[in-house]
Design an enzyme around this catalytic site. Structure first.
Site, PDB file in Angstrom:
ATOM      1  N   CYS A   9      -5.011  -0.549  -6.070  1.00  0.00           N
ATOM      2  CA  CYS A   9      -5.138   0.362  -7.153  1.00  0.00           C
ATOM      3  C   CYS A   9      -6.564   0.997  -7.145  1.00  0.00           C
ATOM      4  O   CYS A   9      -7.551   0.863  -6.373  1.00  0.00           O
ATOM      5  CB  CYS A   9      -5.370  -0.717  -8.406  1.00  0.00           C
ATOM      6  N   CYS A 257     -13.889  -4.253   2.845  1.00  0.00           N
ATOM      7  CA  CYS A 257     -12.648  -3.746   3.690  1.00  0.00           C
ATOM      8  C   CYS A 257     -12.945  -2.588   4.678  1.00  0.00           C
ATOM      9  O   CYS A 257     -13.289  -1.522   4.222  1.00  0.00           O
ATOM     10  CB  CYS A 257     -11.577  -3.442   2.612  1.00  0.00           C
ATOM     11  N   ASP A 369      -5.484  10.557  14.192  1.00  0.00           N
ATOM     12  CA  ASP A 369      -5.215  10.071  13.119  1.00  0.00           C
ATOM     13  C   ASP A 369      -5.874   8.998  12.674  1.00  0.00           C
ATOM     14  O   ASP A 369      -6.629   8.312  13.638  1.00  0.00           O
ATOM     15  CB  ASP A 369      -3.468   9.796  13.173  1.00  0.00           C
ATOM     16  N   ASP A 370      -5.921   8.377  11.508  1.00  0.00           N
ATOM     17  CA  ASP A 370      -6.461   7.243  10.806  1.00  0.00           C
ATOM     18  C   ASP A 370      -6.303   5.901  11.500  1.00  0.00           C
ATOM     19  O   ASP A 370      -6.876   4.950  11.905  1.00  0.00           O
ATOM     20  CB  ASP A 370      -6.523   7.170   9.337  1.00  0.00           C
ATOM     21  N   CYS A 406      -2.364  -7.754   5.920  1.00  0.00           N
ATOM     22  CA  CYS A 406      -3.536  -7.778   4.914  1.00  0.00           C
ATOM     23  C   CYS A 406      -3.228  -8.656   3.743  1.00  0.00           C
ATOM     24  O   CYS A 406      -2.134  -8.573   3.379  1.00  0.00           O
ATOM     25  CB  CYS A 406      -3.874  -6.262   4.437  1.00  0.00           C
ATOM     26  N   CYS A 457     -14.841  -7.127   6.047  1.00  0.00           N
ATOM     27  CA  CYS A 457     -13.440  -7.804   6.516  1.00  0.00           C
ATOM     28  C   CYS A 457     -12.987  -6.894   7.710  1.00  0.00           C
ATOM     29  O   CYS A 457     -12.685  -5.677   7.541  1.00  0.00           O
ATOM     30  CB  CYS A 457     -12.548  -7.532   5.249  1.00  0.00           C
ATOM     31  N   CYS A 460      -7.482  -7.763   9.517  1.00  0.00           N
ATOM     32  CA  CYS A 460      -6.202  -7.104  10.247  1.00  0.00           C
ATOM     33  C   CYS A 460      -6.285  -6.594  11.743  1.00  0.00           C
ATOM     34  O   CYS A 460      -5.306  -6.180  12.578  1.00  0.00           O
ATOM     35  CB  CYS A 460      -5.413  -6.078   9.377  1.00  0.00           C
TER      36      CYS A 460
HETATM   37  S1  SF4 Z   1      -7.243  -7.181   6.421  1.00  0.00           S
HETATM   38 FE1  SF4 Z   1      -7.808  -5.034   6.977  1.00  0.00          FE
HETATM   39  S2  SF4 Z   1      -6.809  -3.855   5.245  1.00  0.00           S
HETATM   40 FE2  SF4 Z   1      -7.019  -5.872   4.418  1.00  0.00          FE
HETATM   41  S3  SF4 Z   1      -9.135  -6.154   3.467  1.00  0.00           S
HETATM   42 FE3  SF4 Z   1      -9.504  -6.824   5.566  1.00  0.00          FE
HETATM   43  S4  SF4 Z   1      -9.800  -4.884   6.690  1.00  0.00           S
HETATM   44 FE4  SF4 Z   1      -9.103  -4.359   4.748  1.00  0.00          FE
END
Ligand code: SF4
Length: 501
Positions: A9, A257, A369-370, A406, A457, A460
């Site tokens: 969101c 993130c 690309d990302d 994630c 973080c 992932c």
């Molecule tokens: S796991 Fe990946 S997508 Fe999820 S918050 Fe952590 S860095 Fe972001």
């Protein structure tokens, strides 16, 4: 467990101490952040102890001049919060989507609360149990319901706002950036102890309006000055004198993130001092430095609009290769490839991007690309380029290889759906049909963000998650996945199973 909705969101909230209607600011704050959620949106304003709510599906609408008075009439008051959202799982019928749209409210024993939230709760099972005891008719529609009810329960115990928020921070695991209003008209915002999702504070030039926004673009569009990004574990309340900041919970580490930098955020937003687009340019430069032989072999750069554009500029600046704007996006096809249903994905990306044949024929092309999540989109693009006569297709991906799900609000829920969890870059290159797939290294990625490793973080892409339960669930999911067990349903069913153990 029934089907559920999980969300990502955008949040915006503001207060006007000159008691002028706040609705226009909430409206523009949300429109600037519609990229964070386009399936539904909601506004809530506060006036004389009452909440006024308007929730609808789709993008934040254009408002015709002759309808303005109606909107102001429906949403009176000088304090407001709003939310844009997309569902990442569960029911997507109209009724369910509306039910899960924020802002949400809760009331009990004369207490009343409204919140708008961005993030994802991990320990949903335990919280639902606790909330259902206090609210026997509690109906869970989205994680904002959990936050709102949990906070209300703590307030009804006689705690002040800071103590109630503190308990939430201690007992809710996950990512939560929240803006809220109490029945008494107290306007506040807080962030989880890891500070996973963004939320910044800002003010109008004349100091009459104070606002919270997921991204700085929400402040910019209103002409507000951005003051600060909320710290992990911080509660901010607002008075005529400005922001009152209080570190409620000592956080072990910040874990912002990393994916916000590569994909989610608007390029003209900033989370620290640098704009996201500057960081993405640096990503492109890094990819050039990391892949000198490929760069030598290439004739041109082509970016996938729009998250690949800034990296393409970086590749161009670092390599001197021509960046052909030979790939164009159809402006009104706005769906994000990886949040669509399986059957839809191929046709949607095909409809979304158009490539100019004459520009790529006979060329050795670097495509920027990302990220690669499932791999379907990249596969389609590579196929398209080959069909158009591209001799070689090298894929430069700014976000390092995604190897795990994630748990904090991005729709990557199982190992099985992630091409990077099963295959190394060589295998991915083969599956996708490219000549090479080059991911930016994690070290270079981190350096470009300006954050340190322990401020991000990276769950992932490293498999190391910043919160305990998430790590436990990830380990269990991975174990089952490697054993060849079917990944039944989605992540959130696994959460319940692991929380019970
Ligand atoms: S796991 Fe990946 S997508 Fe999820 S918050 Fe952590 S860095 Fe972001």
């Amino acid at each position: 467990m029934g089907e559920q909705l999980k969300i990502a969101c955008g949040v915006f909230g503001a207060i006007n101490f000159q008691k002028q209607p706040i609705f226009p600011h909430i409206y523009w704050g949300l429109r600037a952040q519609n990229h964070r959620g386009h399936q539904s949106h909601g506004f809530l304003t506060y006036n004389n102890g009452k909440f006024h709510v308007q929730r609808s599906l789709d993008l934040v609408p254009k408002i015709k001049t002759n309808a303005l008075q109606q909107w102001f009439g429906r949403l009176p008051g000088h304090i407001g919060i709003g939310n844009v959202r997309y569902t990442t799982s569960g029911k997507t019928d109209e009724k369910s989507l509306i039910k899960g749209t924020q802002p949400v409210t809760a009331s009990k024993n004369g207490f009343k609360l409204a919140v708008s939230f961005n993030g994802n709760v991990v320990n949903t099972f335990q919280l639902k149990k606790e909330i259902s005891k206090e609210f026997p008719r509690f109906s869970y529609e989205c994680d904002a319901d959990l936050i709102c009810h949990k906070l209300l329960i703590e307030l009804t115990k006689g705690k002040d706002l800071a103590s109630a928020v503190k308990t939430c921070m201690q007992e809710i695991e996950g990512a939560f950036s929240v803006a809220g209003i109490t029945k008494e008209g107290k306007f506040f915002a807080f962030k989880d102890p890891c500070g996973i999702r963004p939320l910044c504070a800002g003010h109008s030039e004349d100091l009459s309006i104070y606002a919270f926004s997921s991204e700085t673009v929400g402040q910019d569009i209103n002409g507000f000055e951005r003051d600060f990004e909320l710290e992990p574990g911080e509660l901010v309340t607002v008075s005529k004198d400005g922001f009152d900041r209080e570190k409620i919970v000592k956080s072990e580490r910040r874990a912002f993130c990393a994916f916000e930098f590569a994909y989610f955020a608007r390029p003209d937003s900033r989370f620290d001092k640098k704009y996201v687009y500057e960081i993405r340019e640096e990503f492109g430069k890094n990819l050039v430095r990391e892949n000198p032989d490929i760069v030598k072999d290439a004739d041109m750069i082509l970016s996938l609009p729009e998250t690949g554009d800034d990296a393409a500029l970086g590749v161009h600046e670092e390599s001197g290769l021509k960046w052909e704007r030979a790939s164009r996006r159809h402006r009104y096809v706005t769906e994000r490839a990886f949040i669509l249903l399986n059957g839809e994905r191929y046709s949607t990306i095909d409809k979304k991007i158009n490539i100019l044949t004459s520009k790529v024929k006979g060329k050795q092309v670097i495509v920027t690309d990302d990220s690669i999540v499932r791999g379907d989109t990249t596969k389609v693009i590579v196929k398209k380029l080959r069909k158009m006569g591209a001799e070689k297709v090298y894929v430069f991906i700014t976000f390092p290889r995604i190897i795990g799900p994630c748990f904090y609000g991005i729709d990557m829920a199982t190992y099985g759906q992630l091409i990077g969890s099963k295959h190394d870059p060589k295998e991915i290159t083969k599956i996708i049909g490219a000549d090479a797939v080059c991911y930016q290294s994690i070290e270079d990625f981190i350096k470009a963000t300006g954050f340190s490793r322990d401020q991000l973080c990276l769950g992932c892409i490293t498999g190391k998650y910043p919160t305990l339960l998430a790590q436990k669930i990830a380990d269990e999911m991975k174990k089952r996945f490697l054993e060849g067990c079917e990944e039944k349903g989605r992540l959130y069913e696994m959460v319940e199973a692991v929380e019970k153990t």
